[in-house]
Scaffold this motif. Structure first.
Motif, mmCIF file in Angstrom:
data_model
loop_
_atom_site.group_PDB
_atom_site.id
_atom_site.type_symbol
_atom_site.label_atom_id
_atom_site.label_comp_id
_atom_site.label_asym_id
_atom_site.label_seq_id
_atom_site.Cartn_x
_atom_site.Cartn_y
_atom_site.Cartn_z
ATOM 1 N N TYR A 92 -4.725 9.640 3.858
ATOM 2 C CA TYR A 92 -3.654 8.973 4.593
ATOM 3 C C TYR A 92 -2.851 8.047 3.672
ATOM 4 O O TYR A 92 -1.617 8.070 3.673
ATOM 5 C CB TYR A 92 -4.220 8.189 5.782
ATOM 6 N N VAL A 93 -3.529 7.247 2.885
ATOM 7 C CA VAL A 93 -2.847 6.325 1.965
ATOM 8 C C VAL A 93 -2.020 7.112 0.949
ATOM 9 O O VAL A 93 -0.879 6.756 0.657
ATOM 10 C CB VAL A 93 -3.853 5.371 1.279
ATOM 11 N N ASP A 94 -2.562 8.204 0.435
ATOM 12 C CA ASP A 94 -1.818 9.006 -0.532
ATOM 13 C C ASP A 94 -0.575 9.636 0.101
ATOM 14 O O ASP A 94 0.468 9.747 -0.545
ATOM 15 C CB ASP A 94 -2.716 10.087 -1.139
ATOM 16 N N ARG A 95 -0.658 10.017 1.351
ATOM 17 C CA ARG A 95 0.475 10.652 2.029
ATOM 18 C C ARG A 95 1.518 9.637 2.497
ATOM 19 O O ARG A 95 2.710 9.909 2.479
ATOM 20 C CB ARG A 95 -0.022 11.466 3.236
ATOM 21 N N CYS A 96 1.089 8.455 2.912
ATOM 22 C CA CYS A 96 1.986 7.513 3.592
ATOM 23 C C CYS A 96 2.119 6.157 2.899
ATOM 24 O O CYS A 96 2.408 5.157 3.560
ATOM 25 C CB CYS A 96 1.499 7.290 5.015
ATOM 26 N N SER A 97 1.922 6.086 1.603
ATOM 27 C CA SER A 97 1.901 4.785 0.930
ATOM 28 C C SER A 97 3.191 3.988 1.128
ATOM 29 O O SER A 97 3.143 2.774 1.336
ATOM 30 C CB SER A 97 1.567 4.937 -0.546
ATOM 31 N N GLU A 98 4.339 4.648 1.097
ATOM 32 C CA GLU A 98 5.602 3.905 1.276
ATOM 33 C C GLU A 98 5.700 3.328 2.683
ATOM 34 O O GLU A 98 6.127 2.190 2.871
ATOM 35 C CB GLU A 98 6.810 4.793 0.953
ATOM 36 N N GLU A 99 5.304 4.104 3.668
ATOM 37 C CA GLU A 99 5.314 3.640 5.059
ATOM 38 C C GLU A 99 4.353 2.454 5.238
ATOM 39 O O GLU A 99 4.666 1.481 5.937
ATOM 40 C CB GLU A 99 4.909 4.801 5.971
ATOM 41 N N ILE A 100 3.197 2.522 4.609
ATOM 42 C CA ILE A 100 2.198 1.451 4.711
ATOM 43 C C ILE A 100 2.747 0.175 4.064
ATOM 44 O O ILE A 100 2.665 -0.906 4.652
ATOM 45 C CB ILE A 100 0.866 1.873 4.048
ATOM 46 N N ARG A 101 3.320 0.300 2.884
ATOM 47 C CA ARG A 101 3.908 -0.873 2.213
ATOM 48 C C ARG A 101 4.977 -1.506 3.086
ATOM 49 O O ARG A 101 5.060 -2.736 3.205
ATOM 50 C CB ARG A 101 4.507 -0.467 0.870
ATOM 51 N N LYS A 102 5.798 -0.671 3.699
ATOM 52 C CA LYS A 102 6.873 -1.171 4.563
ATOM 53 C C LYS A 102 6.282 -1.882 5.793
ATOM 54 O O LYS A 102 6.716 -2.973 6.151
ATOM 55 C CB LYS A 102 7.766 -0.002 4.992
ATOM 56 N N ASN A 106 4.926 -5.433 2.045
ATOM 57 C CA ASN A 106 4.526 -5.695 0.668
ATOM 58 C C ASN A 106 4.863 -4.482 -0.204
ATOM 59 O O ASN A 106 4.055 -3.561 -0.334
ATOM 60 C CB ASN A 106 3.031 -6.007 0.607
ATOM 61 N N PRO A 107 6.063 -4.475 -0.811
ATOM 62 C CA PRO A 107 6.469 -3.315 -1.609
ATOM 63 C C PRO A 107 5.632 -3.090 -2.866
ATOM 64 O O PRO A 107 5.667 -2.002 -3.441
ATOM 65 C CB PRO A 107 7.926 -3.621 -1.969
ATOM 66 N N ASP A 108 4.864 -4.084 -3.281
ATOM 67 C CA ASP A 108 4.044 -3.971 -4.487
ATOM 68 C C ASP A 108 2.574 -3.685 -4.186
ATOM 69 O O ASP A 108 1.726 -3.725 -5.087
ATOM 70 C CB ASP A 108 4.145 -5.259 -5.317
ATOM 71 N N MET A 109 2.255 -3.393 -2.937
ATOM 72 C CA MET A 109 0.877 -3.174 -2.521
ATOM 73 C C MET A 109 0.283 -1.982 -3.274
ATOM 74 O O MET A 109 0.853 -0.898 -3.312
ATOM 75 C CB MET A 109 0.854 -2.924 -1.012
ATOM 76 N N SER A 110 -0.887 -2.186 -3.886
ATOM 77 C CA SER A 110 -1.551 -1.117 -4.627
ATOM 78 C C SER A 110 -2.302 -0.194 -3.671
ATOM 79 O O SER A 110 -2.542 -0.527 -2.507
ATOM 80 C CB SER A 110 -2.532 -1.713 -5.637
#
Length: 145
Positions: A92-102, A106-110
């Motif tokens: 899920y994180v690999d597929r949706c990382s931009e959505e999660i950051r938004k 936190n645009p810099d979230m690792s």
């Protein structure tokens, strides 16, 4: 005990804006008179903001609303699967990382921070506990990758 709940609501009430619902006290073990604070929250919630216990009471939570496709499961399937398998969080994180950051602002979230936020506050601890429960036969087997 109600004072503890009031203190919890005061301290963490601001998280209601992010979807947290504090449901109240619940007795989970009548023999030992064990109480917990019950909460509900959406799947997309930063769990690092909540403690596992508060003033001696465990925090028990449930997910409200839908789950991403990685976590969907067939309730009637013959072979059960562990809905919270660590690989599902990773996919899920690999597929949706931009959505999660938004969502978390936190645009810099690792990747690690996202995994921690979604996987109950500490992804590596969740992974370790899941592997232990699987080895003990308490949850269905799951793949690691």
């Amino acid at each position: 005990m109600f004072e503890i709940l009031k203190h919890f609501e005061t301290k963490y009430g601001t998280l209601k804006k992010k979807g947290l619902r504090i449901e109240g006290l619940s007795m989970i073990d009548p023999k030992r008179k064990k109480h917990v604070i019950m909460i509900s929250k959406p799947f997309m919630f930063d769990n690092r903001q909540l403690p596992k216990t508060y003033e001696g009471l465990d925090i028990k939570s449930k997910i409200e609303g839908g789950l991403p496709k990685e976590f969907e499961f067939n309730k009637d399937a013959l072979t059960k699967e562990y809905v919270w398998a660590p690989i599902k969080f990773e996919k899920y994180v690999d597929r949706c990382s931009e959505e999660i950051r938004k969502q978390f602002g936190n645009p810099d979230m690792s990747r690690g921070e996202m995994l921690d936020a979604l996987a109950f506050g500490n992804f590596e601890a969740h992974k370790k506990k899941s592997l232990q429960l699987m080895a003990e036969g308490k949850i269905p087997p799951f793949k690691l990758n």
